[in-house]
Scaffold this motif. Sequence first.
Motif, mmCIF file in Angstrom:
data_model
loop_
_atom_site.group_PDB
_atom_site.id
_atom_site.type_symbol
_atom_site.label_atom_id
_atom_site.label_comp_id
_atom_site.label_asym_id
_atom_site.label_seq_id
_atom_site.Cartn_x
_atom_site.Cartn_y
_atom_site.Cartn_z
ATOM 1 N N THR A 182 12.835 -2.415 28.588
ATOM 2 C CA THR A 182 12.469 -1.019 28.396
ATOM 3 C C THR A 182 13.625 -0.227 27.798
ATOM 4 O OG1 THR A 182 11.027 -1.227 30.329
ATOM 5 C CG2 THR A 182 11.481 0.989 29.546
ATOM 6 N N LEU A 183 14.855 -0.558 28.187
ATOM 7 C CA LEU A 183 16.023 0.081 27.588
ATOM 8 C C LEU A 183 16.038 -0.123 26.081
ATOM 9 C CD1 LEU A 183 18.894 1.281 27.462
ATOM 10 C CD2 LEU A 183 19.762 -0.982 28.094
ATOM 11 N N ILE A 184 15.760 -1.350 25.657
ATOM 12 C CA ILE A 184 15.764 -1.649 24.228
ATOM 13 C C ILE A 184 14.671 -0.839 23.519
ATOM 14 C CG2 ILE A 184 15.360 -3.482 22.540
ATOM 15 C CD1 ILE A 184 16.545 -5.378 24.759
ATOM 16 N N GLU A 185 13.500 -0.747 24.138
ATOM 17 C CA GLU A 185 12.422 0.033 23.537
ATOM 18 C C GLU A 185 12.845 1.491 23.350
ATOM 19 O OE1 GLU A 185 9.016 -0.723 22.920
ATOM 20 O OE2 GLU A 185 8.938 -2.816 23.552
ATOM 21 N N TRP A 186 13.452 2.077 24.385
ATOM 22 C CA TRP A 186 13.853 3.481 24.289
ATOM 23 C C TRP A 186 15.006 3.661 23.320
ATOM 24 C CZ3 TRP A 186 10.669 7.049 25.603
ATOM 25 C CH2 TRP A 186 9.802 6.884 26.689
ATOM 26 N N TYR A 187 15.933 2.717 23.281
ATOM 27 C CA TYR A 187 17.019 2.782 22.305
ATOM 28 C C TYR A 187 16.446 2.862 20.898
ATOM 29 C CZ TYR A 187 20.399 0.967 18.959
ATOM 30 O OH TYR A 187 21.173 0.804 17.844
ATOM 31 N N GLU A 188 15.520 1.971 20.612
ATOM 32 C CA GLU A 188 14.965 1.904 19.266
ATOM 33 C C GLU A 188 14.157 3.141 18.935
ATOM 34 O OE1 GLU A 188 13.057 -1.821 19.898
ATOM 35 O OE2 GLU A 188 14.771 -2.995 19.202
ATOM 36 N N PHE A 189 13.441 3.668 19.933
ATOM 37 C CA PHE A 189 12.624 4.859 19.694
ATOM 38 C C PHE A 189 13.492 6.087 19.484
ATOM 39 C CE2 PHE A 189 8.954 7.667 20.606
ATOM 40 C CZ PHE A 189 7.985 6.994 19.878
ATOM 41 N N PHE A 190 14.550 6.226 20.277
ATOM 42 C CA PHE A 190 15.425 7.395 20.170
ATOM 43 C C PHE A 190 16.376 7.314 18.978
ATOM 44 C CE2 PHE A 190 14.712 8.438 24.805
ATOM 45 C CZ PHE A 190 14.153 9.683 24.553
ATOM 46 N N ALA A 191 16.557 6.118 18.426
ATOM 47 C CA ALA A 191 17.418 6.011 17.252
ATOM 48 C C ALA A 191 16.926 6.925 16.136
ATOM 49 C CB ALA A 191 17.472 4.559 16.773
ATOM 50 N N TYR A 192 15.618 7.069 16.039
ATOM 51 C CA TYR A 192 15.051 7.957 15.017
ATOM 52 C C TYR A 192 15.516 9.395 15.238
ATOM 53 C CZ TYR A 192 11.586 10.108 11.927
ATOM 54 O OH TYR A 192 10.971 10.821 10.927
ATOM 55 N N GLY B 275 18.933 4.674 26.933
ATOM 56 C CA GLY B 275 18.594 4.331 25.558
ATOM 57 C C GLY B 275 18.994 5.424 24.592
ATOM 58 N N LEU B 276 18.783 6.672 24.998
ATOM 59 C CA LEU B 276 19.213 7.809 24.182
ATOM 60 C C LEU B 276 20.718 7.782 23.981
ATOM 61 C CD1 LEU B 276 18.898 10.618 22.836
ATOM 62 C CD2 LEU B 276 19.015 11.605 25.139
ATOM 63 N N GLY B 277 21.450 7.570 25.066
ATOM 64 C CA GLY B 277 22.903 7.526 24.976
ATOM 65 C C GLY B 277 23.385 6.377 24.116
ATOM 66 N N LEU B 278 22.761 5.197 24.281
ATOM 67 C CA LEU B 278 23.173 4.029 23.523
ATOM 68 C C LEU B 278 22.921 4.216 22.032
ATOM 69 C CD1 LEU B 278 24.299 1.162 23.653
ATOM 70 C CD2 LEU B 278 21.959 0.339 24.036
ATOM 71 N N SER B 279 21.763 4.778 21.675
ATOM 72 C CA SER B 279 21.466 4.984 20.257
ATOM 73 C C SER B 279 22.389 6.028 19.648
ATOM 74 C CB SER B 279 20.002 5.395 20.069
ATOM 75 O OG SER B 279 19.739 6.644 20.663
ATOM 76 N N SER B 280 22.645 7.117 20.390
ATOM 77 C CA SER B 280 23.530 8.167 19.880
ATOM 78 C C SER B 280 24.958 7.659 19.725
ATOM 79 C CB SER B 280 23.501 9.378 20.821
ATOM 80 O OG SER B 280 22.229 9.970 20.847
ATOM 81 N N LEU B 281 25.436 6.934 20.712
ATOM 82 C CA LEU B 281 26.815 6.443 20.655
ATOM 83 C C LEU B 281 26.985 5.327 19.623
ATOM 84 C CD1 LEU B 281 27.691 6.543 24.455
ATOM 85 C CD2 LEU B 281 28.256 8.207 22.683
ATOM 86 N N THR B 282 25.926 4.558 19.369
ATOM 87 C CA THR B 282 25.985 3.581 18.285
ATOM 88 C C THR B 282 26.170 4.292 16.950
ATOM 89 O OG1 THR B 282 24.552 2.047 19.493
ATOM 90 C CG2 THR B 282 24.765 1.693 17.126
ATOM 91 N N LEU B 283 25.419 5.369 16.773
ATOM 92 C CA LEU B 283 25.563 6.167 15.553
ATOM 93 C C LEU B 283 26.987 6.691 15.414
ATOM 94 C CD1 LEU B 283 23.137 8.934 14.319
ATOM 95 C CD2 LEU B 283 25.563 9.391 14.468
ATOM 96 N N VAL B 284 27.520 7.247 16.510
ATOM 97 C CA VAL B 284 28.873 7.817 16.471
ATOM 98 C C VAL B 284 29.898 6.743 16.142
ATOM 99 C CG1 VAL B 284 30.676 8.896 17.873
ATOM 100 C CG2 VAL B 284 28.319 9.705 18.039
ATOM 101 N N THR B 285 29.768 5.567 16.745
ATOM 102 C CA THR B 285 30.725 4.479 16.502
ATOM 103 C C THR B 285 30.722 4.041 15.042
ATOM 104 O OG1 THR B 285 30.473 3.681 18.776
ATOM 105 C CG2 THR B 285 31.388 2.144 17.168
ATOM 106 N N VAL B 286 29.521 3.837 14.500
ATOM 107 C CA VAL B 286 29.427 3.432 13.093
ATOM 108 C C VAL B 286 29.982 4.519 12.185
ATOM 109 C CG1 VAL B 286 27.846 2.802 11.236
ATOM 110 C CG2 VAL B 286 27.450 1.936 13.546
ATOM 111 N N ALA B 287 29.688 5.788 12.523
ATOM 112 C CA ALA B 287 30.177 6.899 11.702
ATOM 113 C C ALA B 287 31.698 6.990 11.717
ATOM 114 C CB ALA B 287 29.571 8.216 12.197
ATOM 115 N N LYS B 288 32.308 6.655 12.834
ATOM 116 C CA LYS B 288 33.772 6.697 12.920
ATOM 117 C C LYS B 288 34.426 5.531 12.172
ATOM 118 C CE LYS B 288 34.040 10.339 15.609
ATOM 119 N NZ LYS B 288 34.585 11.625 15.070
#
Length: 422
Positions: free
Chosen positions: A14-24, A155-168
């Motif tokens: 379920t974490l993976i599902e929410w990560y992927e959904f919130f990535a948008y 999942g929200l936190g993981l998707s947001s922080l993945t974005l931040v990491t890649v951006a940095k």
Amino acid sequence: MSIRLVTSASMAGTLIEWYEFFAYASLSPYIMANFFPKGDPIAASLLTWLVFATGFVVRPVGAVVFGHLGDKVGRKTTFIATLLLMGMATFFMGLLPTYSQVGILAPILLTLLRILQGISLGGEYGGAITYVLEHAAGRNRAFYAGFVAATPPLGLGLSSLTLVTVAKLLPPQDFQTYGWRMPFLVSIVLTILGLVLRLKLTETPLFEKIKSEKAVAKIPLIEAVVKYPRYILVGIAVAAGHSVLAYTATGYIFPFLTSVPKLSPVDASFAVGIAGVLQLPFYILNAWLSEKVGRRVIYSAGLAMALATYYSIFSWLTGVKDLALVTLGVFVLILATAFTFSVLGTALAELFPTKVRYTAMSLSFNLGIGVFGGFTPSIVQAISYWLNNPIAGVLFYTYIVAGFALAVALTLMPETKDKPLD
């Protein structure tokens, strides 16, 4: 089978599902820039969030399809399928051509993949909650289900922080060109991890019992709607109440922070991601408390908290640029959902018997989330544009739906903490 393994595997998927959904949602500024014409930023922003909403509109379809399979074939097989569908749709989202490359085909393909995501999630959460509850013993069931309920902020936190990491790690121009795709692409690794865990699971004892007794529902949807219409309507209302809070605090908050206090998309994602992750202990605590005071009390407390704080916090955030203070404000916004969502799935699943639980819980949950929650960012943003006030939509949409849900919860929502699962 160990309840800890059951909970861990359900939570991981379920974490993976929410990560992927919130990535948008986290990547919405980059999606707007890459998939829509650049001449009208307001129209592009609204279209971006309307595509976001399509994933919610089709969630009841996923609830019916996967709920039927879950109540006829079994819980385990069905929510393995939902995981694979979400994982592949999200991965291919990272490979899509942009508007500058293929024109109108780009947003069409984006919408189609978003629809597949929504269908998947329509069957995922109901399956995970049902699976845990039917394995858990006695009065501890809400506590264990609370770990699954805690996966959206994670999942929200993981998707947001993945974005931040890649951006940095990338120069700004490279991130704008291709780096925004990475959170979608790396999701395939998470999907494989979730699949490995879920393949280790067995069917739930309660479903095996009705299957051995040949008591499986012939058409779960028909039986659920005919026998339990009141519970389904109550479920829709309370799911709607939670969803407008959640997608105001985790959806509309992105265009709000980037257009009003004018944070960068990366800073906005960082603030929302940290605020989401910090909610985790409160989800578990509230799930545990619901074993003592009841599901209805915890759920209603979350709505009351939101009605008391949302407007003033959004008003305060209009003039705040300090990232720590922004994170604090968003934390308080999301905190209300740590009450509502920690018990929502449990309370809905407990209303229905085993033979229709997957279908009925998923249908009521996803109608409430899909019809009301998915359009929240678009509606709140449209009202704000119309009235030229960035928080007008919070007052004239979020508050109205949440207030109605609170009235339903207090007057019509049954208390189920002592109800045995049958």
